[in-house]
Motif scaffolding. Structure first.
Motif, mmCIF file in Angstrom:
data_model
loop_
_atom_site.group_PDB
_atom_site.id
_atom_site.type_symbol
_atom_site.label_atom_id
_atom_site.label_comp_id
_atom_site.label_asym_id
_atom_site.label_seq_id
_atom_site.Cartn_x
_atom_site.Cartn_y
_atom_site.Cartn_z
ATOM 1 N N ILE A 109 0.861 -1.184 0.000
ATOM 2 C CA ILE A 109 0.000 0.000 0.000
ATOM 3 C C ILE A 109 0.900 1.238 0.000
ATOM 4 O O ILE A 109 2.119 1.129 0.159
ATOM 5 N N LYS A 110 0.258 2.392 -0.169
ATOM 6 C CA LYS A 110 1.087 3.596 -0.337
ATOM 7 C C LYS A 110 1.776 4.006 0.947
ATOM 8 O O LYS A 110 2.854 4.585 0.933
ATOM 9 N N THR A 111 1.121 3.755 2.062
ATOM 10 C CA THR A 111 1.628 4.247 3.337
ATOM 11 C C THR A 111 3.076 3.802 3.558
ATOM 12 O O THR A 111 3.410 2.652 3.334
ATOM 13 N N SER A 112 3.920 4.732 4.028
ATOM 14 C CA SER A 112 5.311 4.355 4.223
ATOM 15 C C SER A 112 5.739 4.713 5.641
ATOM 16 O O SER A 112 5.098 5.505 6.326
ATOM 17 N N VAL A 113 6.833 4.136 6.088
ATOM 18 C CA VAL A 113 7.311 4.372 7.438
ATOM 19 C C VAL A 113 8.801 4.707 7.351
ATOM 20 O O VAL A 113 9.514 4.167 6.507
ATOM 21 N N THR A 114 9.252 5.639 8.207
ATOM 22 C CA THR A 114 10.672 6.004 8.207
ATOM 23 C C THR A 114 11.246 5.672 9.579
ATOM 24 O O THR A 114 10.695 6.109 10.598
ATOM 25 N N ILE A 115 12.310 4.875 9.608
ATOM 26 C CA ILE A 115 12.878 4.471 10.902
ATOM 27 C C ILE A 115 14.398 4.517 10.845
ATOM 28 O O ILE A 115 15.000 4.557 9.767
ATOM 29 N N GLU A 116 14.976 4.506 12.036
ATOM 30 C CA GLU A 116 16.432 4.393 12.139
ATOM 31 C C GLU A 116 16.675 3.304 13.182
ATOM 32 O O GLU A 116 16.019 3.279 14.217
ATOM 33 N N ILE A 117 17.614 2.393 12.894
ATOM 34 C CA ILE A 117 17.871 1.284 13.828
ATOM 35 C C ILE A 117 19.340 1.290 14.200
ATOM 36 O O ILE A 117 20.200 1.474 13.343
ATOM 37 N N ARG A 118 19.611 1.123 15.493
ATOM 38 C CA ARG A 118 20.999 0.960 15.926
ATOM 39 C C ARG A 118 21.094 -0.330 16.723
ATOM 40 O O ARG A 118 20.198 -0.658 17.478
ATOM 41 N N TYR A 119 22.217 -0.974 16.567
ATOM 42 C CA TYR A 119 22.446 -2.191 17.358
ATOM 43 C C TYR A 119 23.826 -2.095 17.967
ATOM 44 O O TYR A 119 24.816 -1.848 17.283
ATOM 45 N N GLN A 120 23.840 -2.259 19.302
ATOM 46 C CA GLN A 120 25.107 -2.086 19.974
ATOM 47 C C GLN A 120 25.438 -3.440 20.578
ATOM 48 O O GLN A 120 24.665 -3.964 21.368
ATOM 49 N N SER A 121 26.555 -4.030 20.123
ATOM 50 C CA SER A 121 26.866 -5.371 20.615
ATOM 51 C C SER A 121 27.758 -5.236 21.832
ATOM 52 O O SER A 121 28.148 -4.151 22.225
ATOM 53 N N MET A 122 28.076 -6.373 22.403
ATOM 54 C CA MET A 122 28.798 -6.439 23.665
ATOM 55 C C MET A 122 30.075 -5.609 23.619
ATOM 56 O O MET A 122 30.320 -4.743 24.421
ATOM 57 N N ASP A 123 30.880 -5.913 22.572
ATOM 58 C CA ASP A 123 32.183 -5.250 22.530
ATOM 59 C C ASP A 123 32.116 -4.025 21.626
ATOM 60 O O ASP A 123 33.133 -3.466 21.263
ATOM 61 N N GLY A 124 30.923 -3.706 21.223
ATOM 62 C CA GLY A 124 30.787 -2.547 20.350
ATOM 63 C C GLY A 124 31.204 -2.854 18.932
ATOM 64 O O GLY A 124 31.006 -2.053 18.041
ATOM 65 N N ALA A 125 31.761 -4.048 18.688
ATOM 66 C CA ALA A 125 32.208 -4.327 17.331
ATOM 67 C C ALA A 125 31.095 -5.016 16.572
ATOM 68 O O ALA A 125 30.851 -6.177 16.758
ATOM 69 N N VAL A 126 30.422 -4.250 15.756
ATOM 70 C CA VAL A 126 29.394 -4.879 14.951
ATOM 71 C C VAL A 126 29.953 -5.017 13.569
ATOM 72 O O VAL A 126 30.734 -4.179 13.140
ATOM 73 N N GLY A 127 29.520 -6.054 12.854
ATOM 74 C CA GLY A 127 29.991 -6.205 11.489
ATOM 75 C C GLY A 127 31.264 -7.010 11.438
ATOM 76 O O GLY A 127 32.000 -6.954 10.476
ATOM 77 N N VAL A 128 31.550 -7.746 12.519
ATOM 78 C CA VAL A 128 32.717 -8.610 12.492
ATOM 79 C C VAL A 128 32.519 -9.692 11.464
ATOM 80 O O VAL A 128 33.459 -10.232 10.945
ATOM 81 N N TRP A 129 31.264 -10.078 11.261
ATOM 82 C CA TRP A 129 31.043 -11.257 10.428
ATOM 83 C C TRP A 129 31.139 -10.888 8.974
ATOM 84 O O TRP A 129 30.303 -10.184 8.463
ATOM 85 N N SER A 130 32.150 -11.374 8.329
ATOM 86 C CA SER A 130 32.302 -11.020 6.932
ATOM 87 C C SER A 130 31.421 -11.941 6.091
ATOM 88 O O SER A 130 30.930 -12.929 6.561
ATOM 89 N N ASP A 131 31.308 -11.552 4.822
ATOM 90 C CA ASP A 131 30.470 -12.318 3.909
ATOM 91 C C ASP A 131 30.848 -13.779 3.871
ATOM 92 O O ASP A 131 31.976 -14.111 3.578
#
Length: 2024
Positions: A109-131
């Motif tokens: 449907i046309k209705t849209s939503v705008t959001i921002e998401i943050r995720y803070q992991s234990m050691d602060g290192a997010v994105g350790v997992w490579s492809d």
């Protein structure tokens, strides 16, 4: 602290005005926003929500935002939902986005939503997992948590230490970027319409691995680890990769190879045939074979009982498509073919898919194919069984058949098909075909061209459709490669049809013979659904692809079978557009065509778009490696060609239609293409237009690998191919199949794991099964979510829609059931549950098979010299790409190892096992517009090389080759430890095996070990400098596979192939540590396959170690060769080879049996060598095998070092050699004991008393049991385990043991299993009888007189009991199933067990409407119990419906038989029965135990150290025995004569003596009753194999063997089950149950006690006896012959013997008095039963007192009876004739009757002429003498079959008296008016008066009587006939008197026939009119006139008088007047 934060900013594009509220959910925890009041277009929330989380965020978790319209009063209304996967967030930790919502229907449907998401992991290192990176699993130190998904089939195995921690669960989905600047959050369930498609480009990103466990974790909450599913930890533990797919091990095509089948049909009888007074014959037709029964005269219910056998040798597909047709024909004879009454059709496959492959005693309903408006034409009762090789059909026991008269309840229909089937029309519409191959040579074409002057297409196609035995053809389209028919073939058949497949075949019409171009089978089960929400068969319009032989035309096509649909097609032949529809007919409508002939009509053309929009597809392939190329073709250059349909096929591809018809297709394609180009993204348009397909690789010369194989030197340059093709876009079908296939693959893998866990006895298989079910449930729910897309796509057919619905329903229910079963998996139920789950697997596979094709399969051909050599066929769905990962084919964008095979029949047998070539092939197929990441699955590290002419500037042109500039160097270590149970490849019955290991383009061999099937190579093969191309990290997860081939070395010629297996190595990169848990690797078993059969197992381990900068020095060191004798061979290193410990193996050498000649010489001085793991022992030499084949030294032993792990124990080899002169040894035969586990001795456990738990001193023989020897004969006994209490146990036997008890069973309550047995003792049953007498006046059952009873009474009573127990078992099973259903329902509804009872009763009421088969079974059993009157007390014996030894573990309780094999093993795919390889048998036993043995055993009293564990075994000196063989009867013999019968007689062979009973053959009988006993004296061990054969007697020529059975008497004789002479249930001194054994029970008991070393029996007062702390009770008196009572202890002793299994630690079931049923086999037809024989054997040692005379079991002689029937009167007989003069109705009545058959003994009364009221008076007597078998309730007739017969044939028919009423005619045939048939055993009582006599007497289940009990009956019975509508109508009544007398009585009081002397009947008092009027006309007239017309005549006379007076008056009036007037 870890946390997830969501900042909800705004929601835009809202409709209307109002209050809004948002709900944000994560991990099941929702937060609500504040209410945004009165907002219109946009709602600003601007709120942040925070979830603190304990476990790491996983990329598969979902965030859900729902927006509602808020209302204070009503509930909130949902505006839309937004879901997203937090993949990107988990990787990068931050994401902002705006996206649209979707509504309930999943539309955007046309209705849209705008959001921002943050995720803070234990050691602060997010994105350790490579492809795509897999993590190493952290070590879980406590090791307690062994996880469910531990795959055992992996290349690596783990100790319990390596389970993942709780925080990280298994595999992390890899995520690929899917295009430019598109955010990578995948939205689920969102559908884009077509319009959006082009605007947005390819937007959705791709989620790479299905991993929904986190959900599961959350659902499970904090339960115990058992319930937590770690559903896909496998991905971490096994290197199941995302770049390579699994290869298939089984190579050889199994279909298409002919197999033996035998179809057995017994036609028993027919009933309710429509028609008057018929002479019916039944014709049985299978395919083209017809057989007929004999003709029965003048009856509507003929009884045949004839048996037919059809033998076939055809491929399974052909067999199962054959139609079995039963038809009834009326009055067929030599001259006329008769008229068809009705037929019944069913295909063989339907029968084969029944339980036990058979229908037994079922009624087939007949219908008339020419008149479908008519109803059922009658019923045939028959048995149909289909026996394949190795199937053994368990026939239910045949004694007497009473319960199958309920026709409606026993129809010949598979489960689930309604009894009333309706007629239906099947419309098969054939529209057009494309891509046909040439079917003529080009020379012919040129000739034609010369004559006709134009160029024609070389094929004249037509389509033939076959269904249910009928064929329909379309017209022939001359000369057309693209014919258009637009015709429809119409079949009329009953629905649901009993024929499963419809065969559609394109054929080429030819003057000489038509040949098939291609064949397609349509399985009706796949295009319909019979559920309550199901649909009728429907299909298409859809294209079906046809495959067959290669397309070049040759006159003699060697692969023509492939075009007929047999075997796997090797090339695309054509595709055909068809559709199918079914319409159920309303047979009552008047305009219906009533015939079932096939019709062909034309149909209108179909629009182009009906089958879907044509899309351009792109197929890309890259050849990474080509190895293992067969050496025959290794010397020429080789190229590989890929084709899809005819695209890419350069040699024999598209046959271009002649130029006359300009190909319409091309035009379309051009438009289509331009349209595609415009729609594709701008930057690609100009490049793509002129892309030319490259479909084959460049020519290349192979390089030698080793003596057998070559490889192509691709190295870093990998050739590529690509093809563009155009197909209707029906990907959705394939996507759904793929999803289901993947779920099924995962399930299959899981189940294999579970089975492996159970097999290897690892802990917690139930956990793994729970994990599997969890995965299944998640997979199913995922399917339901994803499948519901593209619902309105073009070209969707009705079947697509219906299939989608039913697949979703089915998947949903599978998911639910899986969830349910998961909760019920306990340790003890795992086996049953596993079976259930395996059914799921079959259901899934069935669903996944898509009946409507779309894209044809891809073929890869290896070409050499422009000839096609070998091929691989890859289903297109397996490589089809989809943006949704689950829908992608399992091999799409993955590297797959493909094995090439030879086409067609060339691939059968040995040729099919050698690999022609092995390719590492990468394939990708998808829409051209989606092709941008078609290379993404390739191993990384390559550069693309484009074709020269393209210029390098173009980005999107596919490469013609790839160059890998990254390469890694490895060392492969193959630890080849041992193999076992290999295939015997040499004539000695052994092999000289060596293994060859292939990896990439390297190969190495192990050493050859001669003469063994269980080689222990113990050799390490090191492959140095193996180069692999690609990134190191990828190779670690994804190594190529290793192929291991095992060969047999021959001195001359090349080595012979034994089998092959695949393995994956465990990999260590140079930066990893070599140590636990992964290294050193553990040895694992790999199954070795030879074709489709298993040819052994290999125990090995493989590791691949990367060689880094430091060279080989960094690798773990290798120890040098240790064994100086073996030269430079490296042994398997210590960490990998198993840990050994010391065992002692004791061998009992008993003797050798049945040794065959070797090289024409007799074996004379044999010896046995035993070898295990290099150690062994030799037996003593047998000095003269002929004189005594037993060994002189009984026990020897040797010590050996064996692995601690029992599963790794090497096999033990037994070899027999013959010691010839001059020290030569010749191998006679060998046997390998592959598993020693059953011989492992475990010390007797002092606490346990159940004899079957461990090895004990049983019967004084120390034996080794593993619980396996406990017979399963009586469940009630073997399940009672007694534990020893402090005092004595009282076993209370019934005091009056001689009564046959009916057990009335009282159930305590539905939930408890306790059963109370109430035994009816005499007094009660007496009371009952008295009651009965009071009520009924007469006692129905007369007590059987003791003197009448014989052995057969006992036998038949026992068979009844056996049937009853079978019924009871059925009922119990049904009951158990029902209980389980209730439990499951309860669990689903979450009720406590105590509420169940209430609920149960309610549910039962519900289910009463659907009376299931379960209820039926239960009902039957219950009825059985109620109906049967209390039985007379007849002693019984055990009737086993199988061989006795299968009941008692082959009598191998301490003496085992090992077959010795010699010669090559056969190569049928069904493992040629090894019987012909057996050259003899070794008898002995083994016992192995760990040293040292505990002291207490050796210290027991009387322990003989020489005998080791085999204490007090009897001596093996020769012993003389009297063998007494009793042969009761044979059943279902295979016919041996042309007339379909046999003349069987028995032959018995034992050693040298042979008894032929030839003169007593039984004429023309397939179920002969022999009733014979034979005595033979024999000497064990020389003569111990008894052969009982049944031969067929022939007047001329030799007699043929029908079948034989072999019995090993020696094992029986020495068995502790005491199989010498069965122990009867009661002891009596005389009569039919006389004690047969020369030893009395008390002597046997004393002997047993002595042998078992327990105190002898102590007989106490009051009928008690004590044995080994058990007390038994029983009667103590016996009657002798004179009827005097005397005291005896025998009853007591016998009671103990019958309960011997209850004696603690020693007891076992002793063989009871019995009859065993043995299958008869014929060596010419191996594996197929030729009938069964019922018999038993008694053996008496000659050194004991001689036994009495053999008991008499000769067949009962039938008893002579005479039935006297007096026909007194008839009444209300319908009137047939019209009187000539008066037109009145009358009948000339007479009555006809017969008992045996109209030909034999019909008798007629005189005629009662001219009955006007239907009354007839006869006073006429019929007399029928007959021979009757009381026990079988059959009349016995002996008569010659024809004038040419040599001897009389005996028939048995049921006693049925038929009476008919007829109307006599003088000049024409008499008219039949009505009939009644009375079964003399159960017929209704006659009515007292004619008024009370009605049809109800026959229709209703009235109480019946038997003339054999009543002796005399009089009454009125109705005559009936059927009218036009098949209704029964009453046509008269007869008053008759039936009187039965025995032959003796008949002699004493004879009677005359008719009204003759003696005892004449008086003349009937008939009215005189019956005399003929022309004899005394006046009399007749007087009667006719006076009686009836008296008043009429008087009236007429008066009237006449009046008229005359009037006339006279008128006549005389005028004259008179004149006179008056004139006054004369």
């Amino acid at each position: 602290m870890m946390a997830l934060m969501v900042h909800l900013k705004t929601v835009g594009h809202l409709r209307g005005k109002g209050d809004r509220i948002a709900k944000v959910t994560f991990r099941g925890l929702p937060f609500y926003s504040r209410v945004a009041e009165n907002c219109e277009e946009e709602a600003n929330f601007n709120e942040t929500f925070r979830w603190p989380i304990a476990s790491r965020l996983d990329g598969n978790e979902m965030l859900e935002i729902q927006v509602y319209n808020y209302s204070k009063v009503f509930s909130n209304r949902l505006v839309g939902t937004f879901c997203m996967v937090l993949q990107k967030v988990a990787e990068e930790g931050h994401l902002e986005l705006t996206d649209t919502l979707i509504d309930d229907n999943n539309t955007s449907i046309k209705t849209s939503v705008t959001i921002e998401i943050r995720y803070q992991s234990m050691d602060g290192a997010v994105g350790v997992w490579s492809d795509g990176e897999f993590l190493d699993v952290p070590d879980d130190r406590d090791g307690m948590f062994a996880f469910e998904t531990d795959s055992l089939l992996s290349g690596q195995s783990h100790g319990p230490g390596t389970s993942p921690g709780r925080s990280l669960q298994g595999s992390i989905p890899t995520f690929r970027k899917a295009g430019k600047g598109v955010f990578s959050a995948m939205k689920l369930g969102k559908i884009k319409s077509y319009k959006d498609d082009h605007k947005k480009g390819d937007e959705p990103a791709v989620l790479d691995m299905e991993d929904l466990d986190r959900k599961a974790m959350r659902l499970a909450g904090a339960l115990d680890p058992d319930t937590i599913s770690l559903a896909s930890v496998t991905a971490v533990t096994t290197n199941v990769s995302n770049k390579r797919s699994k290869p298939d091990i089984k190579m050889e095509p199994s279909s298409g190879r002919p197999v033996d089948y035998q179809i057995n049909i017994t036609v028993i009888e027919a009933r309710q045939l429509i028609g008057l007074n018929m002479d019916p014959v039944v014709c049985v037709e299978i395919g083209d074979d017809k057989k007929y029964t004999s003709m029965k005269e003048s009856t509507n219910c003929p009884y045949y009982n004839e048996y037919f056998v059809f033998d076939f040798h055809v491929p399974p597909d052909v067999m199962f498509d054959k139609i079995i047709k039963l038809s009834v024909i009326h009055s067929k004879n030599l001259l006329r073919s008769g008229t068809l009454v009705g037929t019944f059709k069913m295909d063989v496959g339907t029968v084969y898919s029944q339980p036990e492959h058979q229908f037994y005693h079922k009624w087939a309903s007949l219908s008339d194919p020419d008149d479908i408006t008519a109803g059922c034409k009658g019923y045939i009762k028959c048995d149909i069984a289909v026996v394949g090789k190795g199937d053994n059909i368990k026939t239910p026991h045949k004694a007497n058949e009473t319960d199958e008269d309920d026709i409606e309840g026993n129809l010949l229909l598979p489960e689930g098909i309604p009894a009333e089937r309706q007629w239906a029309r099947f419309y098969v519409k054939i529209y057009r075909a494309e891509g046909l191959p040439k079917m003529n040579t080009s020379i012919m074409a040129n000739v034609k061209k010369a004559f006709i002057g134009e160029n024609r297409d070389l094929v004249d196609p037509y389509v033939q459709v076959q269904f249910a035995g009928q064929k329909g053809k379309t017209s022939v389209q001359k000369s057309s490669y693209e014919p258009i028919w637009n015709e429809m073939v119409i079949f009329t058949e009953l629905f649901p049809p009993l024929c499963k497949r419809l065969k559609v075949q394109i054929r080429d019409s030819d003057k000489v013979n038509d040949v098939a171009i291609g064949t397609h089978f349509i399985d009706l089960r796949k295009i319909s659904n019979d559920g309550d929400k199901g649909f009728l068969p429907t299909m298409g319009p859809a294209w079906v692809n046809m495959y067959g032989s290669t397309r070049q035309y040759t006159l003699m096509d060697e692969h023509q079978d492939l075009n007929e649909g047999l075997g796997e097609g090797v090339s695309f032949r054509a595709r055909l557009l068809v559709s199918i529809a079914v319409e159920i007919l309303d047979t009552t409508s008047p305009e219906i065509i009533s015939s079932t002939e096939v019709q062909v009509e034309t149909v209108s053309n179909i629009s182009e778009s009906a089958t879907g929009k044509i899309e351009e597809f792109f197929l890309f392939g890259s050849f990474l490696e080509a190895t293992m190329i067969d050496r025959k073709i290794g010397d020429k250059t080789i190229t590989f060609e890929i084709t899809i349909g005819n695209y890419g096929n350069q040699i024999d591809g598209v046959s271009k239609p002649s130029s006359a018809k300009k190909k319409k297709k091309d035009g379309e394609n051009e438009e289509e293409e331009s349209e595609l180009i415009q729609n594709s993204s701008e930057d690609e348009a100009d490049e793509d237009g002129d892309l030319v397909s490259v479909s084959s690789t460049p020519l290349m010369k192979p390089v030698i690998t080793d003596r057998n194989y070559f490889h192509l030197p691709y190295f870093e340059k990998k050739p590529c191919v690509y093809i563009k093709s155009w197909w209707q876009d029906q990907r959705r079908r394939l996507y759904n199949s793929n999803m289901m296939d993947k779920i099924a693959d995962k399930l299959e893998e899981g189940l294999n794991d579970v089975q492996e866990v159970i097999k290897t006895e690892k802990a917690f298989p139930e956990r793994r099964l729970r994990g599997v079910l969890e995965e299944l449930n998640i997979g199913c729910s995922r399917f339901v979510m994803l499948a519901n897309k593209d619902v309105n796509q073009a070209g969707r057919t009705k079947l697509d829609r219906e299939r989608l619905k039913s697949c979703m329903r089915e998947m949903d229910s599978v998911g639910q059931q899986a969830k349910q079963i998961r909760t019920q998996v306990k340790k003890n139920t795992i086996k049953d549950k596993l079976k259930l789950v395996q059914n799921f697997l079959q259901r899934l596979r069935f669903l996944a098979d898509e009946p409507q094709h779309s894209i044809p399969d891809v073929f890869v051909w290896m070409m050499s010299n422009n000839k096609r050599i070998a091929y691989a066929r890859i289903p297109s769905k397996d490589i089809l790409y989809s943006i949704v990962d689950e829908e992608t084919g399992r091999d799409c964008g993955k590297v797959k190892a493909v094995f090439f095979k030879l086409p067609g029949k060339k691939g059968f047998g040995p040729a099919g096992w050698t690999v022609q070539a092995k390719l590492e092939l990468y394939l990708w197929l998808g829409l051209n517009k989606q092709r941008k990441d078609f290379l993404s699955g390739l191993p990384n590290g390559f550069e693309e090389i484009k074709a020269d002419k393209m210029g390098s500037g173009l980005q999107s042109v596919p490469p013609v080759s790839l160059i890998y500039n990254m390469k890694q160097v490895f060392q492969l270590r193959a630890h080849m430890y041992q193999a076992r149970s290999l295939f015997a490849a040499d004539s000695s019955g052994l092999s000289d095996p060596f293994a060859r290991v292939f990896f990439s383009s390297h190969s190495q061999v192990t050493e050859v070990l001669s003469e063994t099937l269980c080689p222990t190579w113990d050799q390490l093969l090191v492959f140095d400098d193996v180069e692999l191309f690609g990134e190191a990290s990828e190779l670690r997860d994804d190594p190529p596979i290793i192929v291991v081939e095992i060969y047999d070395q021959d001195t001359v010629g090349k080595a012979e192939f034994i089998g092959r297996t695949f393995a994956k190595p465990t990999i260590k990169m140079c930066d990893e540590h070599y140590g636990p848990p992964r290294f050193p690797p553990q040895l694992e078993y790999y199954q070795i396959y030879r074709g489709n059969c298993i040819a052994g197992e290999l125990l090995a381990a493989f590791e691949l170690l990367q060689i880094g900068q430091g060279g080989r020095a960094d690798l773990p060191p290798l120890e040098g060769p240790t064994d100086s004798e073996r030269g430079p061979i490296l042994p398997v290193p210590l960490g990998i080879r198993p840990v050994l410990s010391r065992y002692r193996i004791e061998v009992l050498f008993w003797g050798l049996r049945d040794l065959k000649r070797i090289n024409l010489a007799q074996v004379d001085r044999p010896r046995v060598d035993i070898e295990c793991a290099g150690r062994g022992v030799q037996s003593a030499l047998i000095q003269n095998y002929k004189k005594n084949p037993n060994f002189s030294t009984l026990v020897k032993w040797f010590e050996v070092d064996l692995p601690e792990n029992e599963l790794l124990h090497p096999p033990l080899n037994i070899r027999v050699v013959d010691c010839r002169a001059f020290g030569r040894y010749i191998l006679v035969g060998s046997h390998a004991v592959s598993s020693l586990r059953r011989f492992i001795y475990s010390a007797p456990d002092k606490t346990s008393n159940n004899w079957a738990t461990a090895a004990k001193l049983m019967n004084g023989y120390m034996v080794l049991t593993n619980g396996g020897s406990q017979p399963r004969s009586s469940p009630s006994l073997s399940s009672r385990t007694f534990s020893r209490p402090a005092g004595d146990v009282l076993v209370n036997m019934d005091t009056e043991a001689s009564i046959r008890k009916m057990d009335t069973v009282v159930k305590l309550d539905a939930m408890s299993d306790a059963v109370v047995k109430v035994d009816m003792t005499e007094e009660e049953s007496d009371k009952k009888k008295k009651k009965k007498k009071k009520k009924g006046g007469v006692e129905e059952e007369d007590e059987t007189d003791e003197s009448v009873l014989d052995w057969w009474s006992k036998y038949f009573a026992s068979i009844e009991t056996m049937k009853e127990t079978l019924r009871a078992q059925d009922a119990a099973q049904a009951e158990a199933e029902e209980r389980e259903d209730l439990e499951i329902a309860a669990e689903a509804a979450d009720i406590k067990p105590d509420d169940l009872l209430l609920k149960g009763s309610k549910m039962r009421e519900k289910s009463k409407e659907k009376k299931s088969s379960k209820d039926k079974k239960k009902g039957q059993a219950a009825d059985g119990a109620e109906k049967r009157p209390v039985k007379a007390k007849v002693d019984e014996l055990m009737v086993y419906n199988k061989e006795l030894e299968s009941e008692y573990g082959n009598f191998e309780d301490w003496l085992h038989t090992f077959n010795l094999y010699r010669g090559k093993a056969g190569d049928d795919d069904e493992h040629a029965l090894d019987d012909d390889r057996i050259v003899g048998r070794f008898k002995g036993s083994l016992c192995m135990y760990k040293l040292p043995l505990s002291e207490e055993i050796t210290k027991e009293a009387g322990f003989d150290p020489n005998m080791g564990m085999f204490q007090s075994i009897p001596h093996n000196d020769p012993i003389n025995v009297l063998v007494r063989i009793f042969v009761v009867r044979a059943t279902d013999l295979h016919p041996a004569d042309i007339n379909g019968k046999a003349d069987p007689y028995v032959v018995i062979k034992l050693g040298k003596s042979e008894v032929k009973d030839k003169e007593n053959y039984i004429s023309k009988q397939l179920n002969p009753v022999f009733g014979k006993s034979f005595d033979i004296e024999a000497t064990f061990p020389m003569e111990s194999m008894l052969t009982v054969s049944v031969y067929d007697w022939d007047l001329v020529g030799t007699d043929d063997l029908i079948g034989e059975t072999k019995i090993d008497l020696e094992n029986r004789f020495y068995s502790k089950y005491r199989a010498t002479c069965g122990i009867s249930s009661n002891y009596s001194l005389h009569g039919y149950n006389v004690w047969r054994d020369p030893m009395k029970p008390s002597q046997i008991l004393a002997k047993l006690c002595k042998e078992s070393k327990i105190d002898g029996p102590q007989y106490g007062p009051g009928g008690k006896v004590k044995v080994a702390s058990r007390i038994f009770m029983g009667p103590t008196e016996i009657d002798d012959e004179n009827g005097l009572k005397k005291q005896t202890e025998e009853h007591l002793a016998l009671t103990v013997l019958n309960h011997w299994e209850e004696i603690p630690r020693l007891g076992c079931k002793l063989v009871p008095e019995h009859v065993e049923t043995r299958p008869l086999l014929n060596p010419d037809k191996p594996g197929i039963e030729q009938g069964r024989i019922e018999m038993w054997v008694d053996m008496f040692p000659m050194d004991m007192p001689a036994p009495g005379p053999a008991i008499d079991i000769s067949p009962r002689k039938p008893k002579r009876y005479e039935l006297r029937v007096i026909i007194w009167n008839t009444d209300e007989v319908i009137l047939e004739d019209d009187d000539y003069f008066t037109g009145e109705k009358s009948s000339d009545i007479f009555v006809r009757g017969w008992l045996k058959g109209q030909q034999e003994d019909k008798q007629d009364t005189d005629v009662h002429y001219h009955s006007l009221t239907g009354e007839g008076n006869f006073n006429w007597r019929f007399v029928y003498p007959f021979d009757y078998l009381m026990a079988e309730e059959k009349i016995v007739i002996s008569k010659k079959e024809s004038m040419f017969s040599w001897d009389e044939t005996e028939y048995k028919i049921p006693p049925r008296l038929t009476m008919q009423v007829w109307d006599a005619d003088h000049f024409s045939a008499d008219d039949f008016l009505g009939a009644i048939e009375l079964d003399l055993n159960r017929f209704p009582r006659g009515a007292k008066t004619a008024k009370q006599c009605s049809l109800d007497m026959i229709r209703n289940e009235l109480p019946t009587i038997s003339i054999f009990k009543q002796k005399r009956v009089k009454g009125w019975w109705p005559f009936v006939a059927r009218d036009e509508n098949d209704e029964m109508e009453l046509t008269g009544k007869v008053e008759a008197e039936l009187h039965l007398v025995t032959a003796e009585e008949a002699e004493k009081s004879p009677v005359g026939l008719g009204r003759n002397e003696p005892d004449p009947l008086e003349k009937p008092n008939r009215p005189d009119t019956t005399f003929l009027w022309f004899l005394s006309p006046l009399k007749a007239i007087r009667y006719l006139v006076c009686n009836r017309y008296k008043w009429l005549i008087i009236k007429i006379v008066l009237a006449l008088l009046l008229l005359i007076m009037l006339g006279l008056f008128l006549y005389s009036m005028p004259g008179y007047l004149v006179k008056k007037l004139l006054g004369a």
